[in-house]
Structures are given as C-alpha cells and as structure tokens.
Design a protein around this motif. Sequence first.
Motif, short mmCIF file in Angstrom:
data_model
loop_
_atom_site.label_atom_id
_atom_site.label_comp_id
_atom_site.label_asym_id
_atom_site.label_seq_id
_atom_site.Cartn_x
_atom_site.Cartn_y
_atom_site.Cartn_z
N TYR A 50 0.83 -1.16 -0.16
CA TYR A 50 0.08 -0.08 0.01
C TYR A 50 0.90 1.29 -0.09
O TYR A 50 0.60 2.35 -0.71
CB TYR A 50 -0.89 -0.14 1.17
CG TYR A 50 -2.06 1.05 1.23
CD1 TYR A 50 -3.06 1.05 0.14
CD2 TYR A 50 -2.15 1.75 2.30
CE1 TYR A 50 -3.83 1.87 0.18
CE2 TYR A 50 -3.24 2.99 2.36
CZ TYR A 50 -4.04 2.87 1.31
OH TYR A 50 -5.11 3.93 1.27
N GLY A 51 2.09 1.22 0.66
CA GLY A 51 2.83 2.32 0.84
C GLY A 51 3.44 2.56 -0.55
O GLY A 51 3.85 3.64 -0.97
N MET B 1 -6.28 -0.64 -5.21
CA MET B 1 -5.04 -0.61 -4.34
C MET B 1 -5.68 -0.53 -2.79
O MET B 1 -4.78 -0.95 -1.87
CB MET B 1 -4.13 0.25 -4.75
CG MET B 1 -3.39 -0.40 -6.05
SD MET B 1 -2.37 -2.05 -5.92
CE MET B 1 -1.34 -1.56 -4.87
N GLU B 2 -6.72 0.15 -2.90
CA GLU B 2 -7.32 0.61 -1.38
C GLU B 2 -7.39 -0.68 -0.53
O GLU B 2 -7.11 -0.86 0.85
CB GLU B 2 -8.57 1.02 -1.22
CG GLU B 2 -8.47 2.64 -1.83
CD GLU B 2 -7.64 3.56 -0.96
OE1 GLU B 2 -8.00 3.40 0.15
OE2 GLU B 2 -6.65 4.19 -1.62
N TYR B 6 -6.88 -1.83 3.70
CA TYR B 6 -7.84 -2.64 4.49
C TYR B 6 -7.22 -3.97 5.23
O TYR B 6 -7.30 -4.24 6.30
CB TYR B 6 -9.23 -2.72 3.95
CG TYR B 6 -9.90 -1.54 3.54
CD1 TYR B 6 -10.27 -0.82 4.83
CD2 TYR B 6 -9.88 -1.04 2.31
CE1 TYR B 6 -10.96 0.33 4.34
CE2 TYR B 6 -10.61 0.17 2.11
CZ TYR B 6 -11.00 1.03 3.09
OH TYR B 6 -11.71 2.18 2.97
N ILE B 7 -6.75 -4.68 4.15
CA ILE B 7 -6.21 -6.25 4.64
C ILE B 7 -5.00 -5.91 5.83
O ILE B 7 -5.06 -6.28 6.81
CB ILE B 7 -5.55 -6.82 3.37
CG1 ILE B 7 -6.68 -7.25 2.52
CG2 ILE B 7 -5.05 -8.19 4.10
CD1 ILE B 7 -6.20 -7.96 1.30
N ALA B 8 -4.33 -4.67 5.31
CA ALA B 8 -3.05 -4.43 6.30
C ALA B 8 -3.66 -4.11 7.59
O ALA B 8 -3.06 -4.32 8.77
CB ALA B 8 -2.19 -3.33 5.81
N MET B 59 -6.56 5.18 12.59
CA MET B 59 -5.60 5.09 13.10
C MET B 59 -5.80 4.40 14.54
O MET B 59 -5.25 3.55 15.05
CB MET B 59 -4.73 6.16 12.91
CG MET B 59 -3.11 6.18 13.10
SD MET B 59 -2.35 7.62 13.12
CE MET B 59 -1.76 7.81 11.39
N ILE B 60 -6.82 5.27 15.23
CA ILE B 60 -7.16 4.89 16.50
C ILE B 60 -8.01 3.39 16.57
O ILE B 60 -7.50 2.82 17.41
CB ILE B 60 -8.18 6.06 17.00
CG1 ILE B 60 -7.44 7.55 17.14
CG2 ILE B 60 -8.55 5.49 18.36
CD1 ILE B 60 -8.31 8.60 17.08
N ILE B 61 -8.86 3.43 15.80
CA ILE B 61 -9.58 1.77 15.66
C ILE B 61 -8.68 0.77 15.57
O ILE B 61 -8.82 -0.28 16.32
CB ILE B 61 -10.71 1.84 14.77
CG1 ILE B 61 -11.65 3.03 15.15
CG2 ILE B 61 -11.29 0.63 14.65
CD1 ILE B 61 -12.67 3.74 14.07
N PHE B 62 -7.68 0.86 14.44
CA PHE B 62 -6.91 -0.29 14.18
C PHE B 62 -5.81 -0.58 15.34
O PHE B 62 -5.28 -1.67 15.46
CB PHE B 62 -6.31 -0.13 12.86
CG PHE B 62 -7.29 -0.53 11.72
CD1 PHE B 62 -8.08 -1.49 11.83
CD2 PHE B 62 -7.35 0.48 10.42
CE1 PHE B 62 -9.04 -1.72 10.60
CE2 PHE B 62 -8.12 0.14 9.44
CZ PHE B 62 -8.92 -0.93 9.46
N ASN B 63 -5.34 0.48 15.91
CA ASN B 63 -4.26 0.23 16.82
C ASN B 63 -4.59 -0.01 18.29
O ASN B 63 -4.05 -0.70 19.19
CB ASN B 63 -3.16 1.43 16.96
CG ASN B 63 -2.37 1.55 15.81
OD1 ASN B 63 -1.50 0.87 15.77
ND2 ASN B 63 -2.64 2.41 15.02
#
Lengths: 84, 84
Positions: A50-51, B1-2, B6-8, B59-63
Amino acid sequence: MEIFGYIAGICTALCFLPQTVKTLRTKDVRGLSLISYVVYALGVLCWIIYGCHLYAWPMIIFNTPSFIFALLIIAQILQSKGKK
Amino acid sequence: MEIFGYIAGICTALCFLPQTVKTLRTKDVRGLSLISYVVYALGVLCWIIYGCHLYAWPMIIFNTPSFIFALLIIAQILQSKGKK
C-alpha cells in the motif's frame, strides 16, 4: 505532536528485534503463536504494498524491518516444527 | 489498491489475538520477549495518541485492539516472572 508519529514508527518498526534475537538464540518457540506471526507478516507486507502504491516512503521504510523480523521468527517456528 | 490498506489494517490490528489466546491458555511465556511487547505497546500507544491528534479514526480503531492484546501478553509475562 509529530514526535508521537516518529516514536510510534520507530517502536513498531523495531519492536520485534528483541523477540527475533531471543528466538534465534534460545530456539524456544513453544510459547510463540505461528498464526500471529503469519498474520502480522501478511499485514505488514500489505502496508508495504500500500505504501508503494501511495509512494509513502515512511510507510515502506518503517514496515520493512517488521516484515524481516516476522519472517525470521516464522522461519524459526517452522524449523522447530520440522524437527519434531 | 485500497484493499491492501484494509487487509493491512485488519491483519495488524488482530494479529496478536491468537498469541494472546495461546499465552492465556498455556501460560507458556518463556519464549516471549518482554522488551518486544513493551516496545510494541509503546509504539501502538503512540500511534493512538498521534491518531487522536490527527482525528484519524482508522489509526485509533486499528491500533486499539493491538494495544489491548499487547497489554494482556505483558501482564502474563510479568505474572509469570512474579511467580518465579
């Protein structure tokens, strides 16, 4: 506040260095979850892809060490399983 | 590519769930690096703080799950060390 972004990037890039060193040294992988490291490696690889798509160099640079450490840990776990 | 983003995000958010479950179940923490999980938790916490600063909800939700799993693993390692 940018400092938090840098600390976060450095910490999450290098956090599994001690785990990698410990695992390579002790070969003690019994407590490690193979699934966790495979999912982690997949996730980090997707961040790198993605990066690349976004030309986001910090995303690529910070995730590459994590990916390498994850692969080394996975290799140790698989090697240990192979010996059983 | 988005889709890679999401997978990441999902993978890196949930990757340490299996490790947490395994550690809680087996209590086998000998192979785990305390330093790695402390640095990981610190890094993830900094991502959450940085995410709050940017109002970056993904960023908040995934971390947040990563942070919780890291704390649970750290607690298990410290509990095990305390028993020795």
